[in-house]
Design an enzyme around this catalytic site. Structure first.
Site, short mmCIF file in Angstrom:
data_model
loop_
_atom_site.label_atom_id
_atom_site.label_comp_id
_atom_site.label_asym_id
_atom_site.label_seq_id
_atom_site.Cartn_x
_atom_site.Cartn_y
_atom_site.Cartn_z
N TYR A 142 0.82 -1.20 0.00
CA TYR A 142 0.00 0.00 0.00
C TYR A 142 0.86 1.26 0.00
O TYR A 142 1.89 1.33 0.69
CB TYR A 142 -0.90 0.02 1.25
CG TYR A 142 -2.05 0.98 1.15
CD1 TYR A 142 -3.20 0.66 0.43
CD2 TYR A 142 -2.00 2.23 1.75
CE1 TYR A 142 -4.25 1.55 0.33
CE2 TYR A 142 -3.05 3.12 1.65
CZ TYR A 142 -4.18 2.77 0.94
OH TYR A 142 -5.22 3.65 0.81
N SER A 204 -6.04 8.76 -3.63
CA SER A 204 -4.79 8.69 -4.39
C SER A 204 -3.96 7.51 -3.91
O SER A 204 -2.75 7.59 -3.79
CB SER A 204 -3.98 9.98 -4.25
OG SER A 204 -2.80 9.93 -5.02
N GLU A 205 -4.61 6.40 -3.68
CA GLU A 205 -3.91 5.22 -3.18
C GLU A 205 -3.31 4.42 -4.33
O GLU A 205 -3.84 4.39 -5.44
CB GLU A 205 -4.85 4.34 -2.37
CG GLU A 205 -5.99 3.75 -3.18
CD GLU A 205 -6.97 2.93 -2.37
OE1 GLU A 205 -6.73 2.73 -1.16
OE2 GLU A 205 -7.98 2.49 -2.94
N ILE A 206 -2.20 3.77 -4.06
CA ILE A 206 -1.63 2.77 -4.95
C ILE A 206 -1.57 1.48 -4.14
O ILE A 206 -0.96 1.44 -3.06
CB ILE A 206 -0.24 3.18 -5.46
CG1 ILE A 206 -0.34 4.48 -6.26
CG2 ILE A 206 0.36 2.07 -6.32
CD1 ILE A 206 0.98 4.96 -6.83
N ARG A 241 -10.04 0.48 4.66
CA ARG A 241 -8.69 0.22 4.14
C ARG A 241 -7.64 0.48 5.21
O ARG A 241 -6.67 -0.29 5.36
CB ARG A 241 -8.42 1.12 2.92
CG ARG A 241 -7.27 0.64 2.07
CD ARG A 241 -7.70 -0.30 0.98
NE ARG A 241 -8.26 0.42 -0.14
CZ ARG A 241 -9.54 0.34 -0.52
NH1 ARG A 241 -10.38 -0.42 0.14
NH2 ARG A 241 -9.98 1.00 -1.57
#
Length: 311
Positions: A142, A204-206, A241
């Protein structure tokens, strides 16, 4: 979905990153997007970049255990109390979808990694590396740009729900020798002394989707989903999350992407190093991680393991 906002964000992503890498785009929506929308974003992506469009068939809308009238009243009350006109029931459907079901959409199933883009957000720095390759090579699950404390009235019963999950699922927190894990979580970041409401902003998560599809994550999502907090309170995909990451990932598996320039509404992340500033258009003095409510910088100092029973 606003085409103007999508164009704004795609312009940044293409110019600062994807023109050099050519990663595909996937757009998911409740209703089919117009021909104009599809033609425009395909043109912006370029001829050599795959762009796919899909409608959401499953995982959107009320689950059977939610009372719609109660949920709608709760959403209205919260929106009015917090002066957030846009925060109606459609928002609750959206955050529930992004908290879990999205990972099983047919267009998403074939991918291992995902970079979520929020229409209207800005990327204010050139990317000097490939974040997907970085996650894979460093075995990360993450990456986040901004982390903030949620407001107390949004998550009044979340800590209780988290403790109940831990109590009812001891097997998840045990090693093969039946000893409690002491290095396999980051719970101190969220439960240092008491629940501090820290959470990652997921716009804006990867993320490594194997994490979202894991048995532990799915079990936590189902537990929280049944509690109804995404409808009766204001739990969100960020809530789910972040709690999952704190429970199931250690600090070496999560990265604060402090070198990524990102702006969404009033919040932003701006790199502070002089070298990065040469490729950015943001003011590091105004970066949100300086604010007292920010949890971003706390990640490197407090993301350590706790015995889950001490939460």
């Amino acid at each position: 979905m606003s085409l103007t906002k999508v164009r704004r964000t795609m312009f940044d992503v293409q110019r600062r990153f994807n023109d050099r890498h050519g990663y595909p785009y996937v757009f998911l929506s409740e209703q089919p997007l117009s021909d104009l929308f599809q033609e425009t974003v395909r043109h912006m992506a370029g001829a050599n970049v795959s762009v796919e469009f899909g409608t959401i068939e499953e995982g959107w809308g009320y689950p059977e255990w939610i009372v719609p009238e109660r949920a709608e009243q709760a959403a209205e009350d919260w929106a009015e109390a917090n002066d957030m006109v846009a925060d109606r029931i459609g928002y609750r459907h959206m955050v529930r979808y992004w908290a879990g079901p999205f990972a099983d959409h047919p267009l998403i199933q074939k991918y291992r990694y995902m970079w979520r883009l929020e229409p209207g957000s800005h990327y204010t720095c050139d990317f000097e590396y490939d974040p997907f390759a970085y996650l894979e090579s460093h075995r990360l699950s993450y990456g986040f740009s901004i982390s903030f404390e949620e407001t107390p009235d949004a998550v009044p019963t979340l800590a209780r729900a988290a403790r109940q999950f831990i109590a009812e699922n001891q097997d998840i927190f045990q090693t093969a020798t039946n000893e409690t894990l002491n290095s396999g979580n980051s719970l101190a970041w969220m439960f240092d002394m008491e629940y501090n409401r820290c959470q990652f902003l997921t716009n804006s998560e990867i993320v490594d989707l194997d994490f979202i599809r894991s048995k532990s994550y799915r079990k936590l999502f189902e537990h929280l989903d049944k509690k109804g907090g995404m409808y009766y309170e204001r739990w969100s995909d960020a809530t789910v999350r972040s709690l999952a990451a704190a429970m199931f990932l250690n600090s070496s598996q999560v990265r604060w992407m402090d070198d990524v320039g990102y702006k969404h509404d009033l919040l932003n992340n701006c790199p502070t190093s002089i070298d990065r500033q040469m490729r950015c258009a943001c003011n590091p003095a105004k970066s949100s991680h300086h604010l007292p409510m920010s949890c971003s910088a706390r990640w490197s100092t407090s993301a350590r393991s706790l015995n889950p029973g001490d939460v």
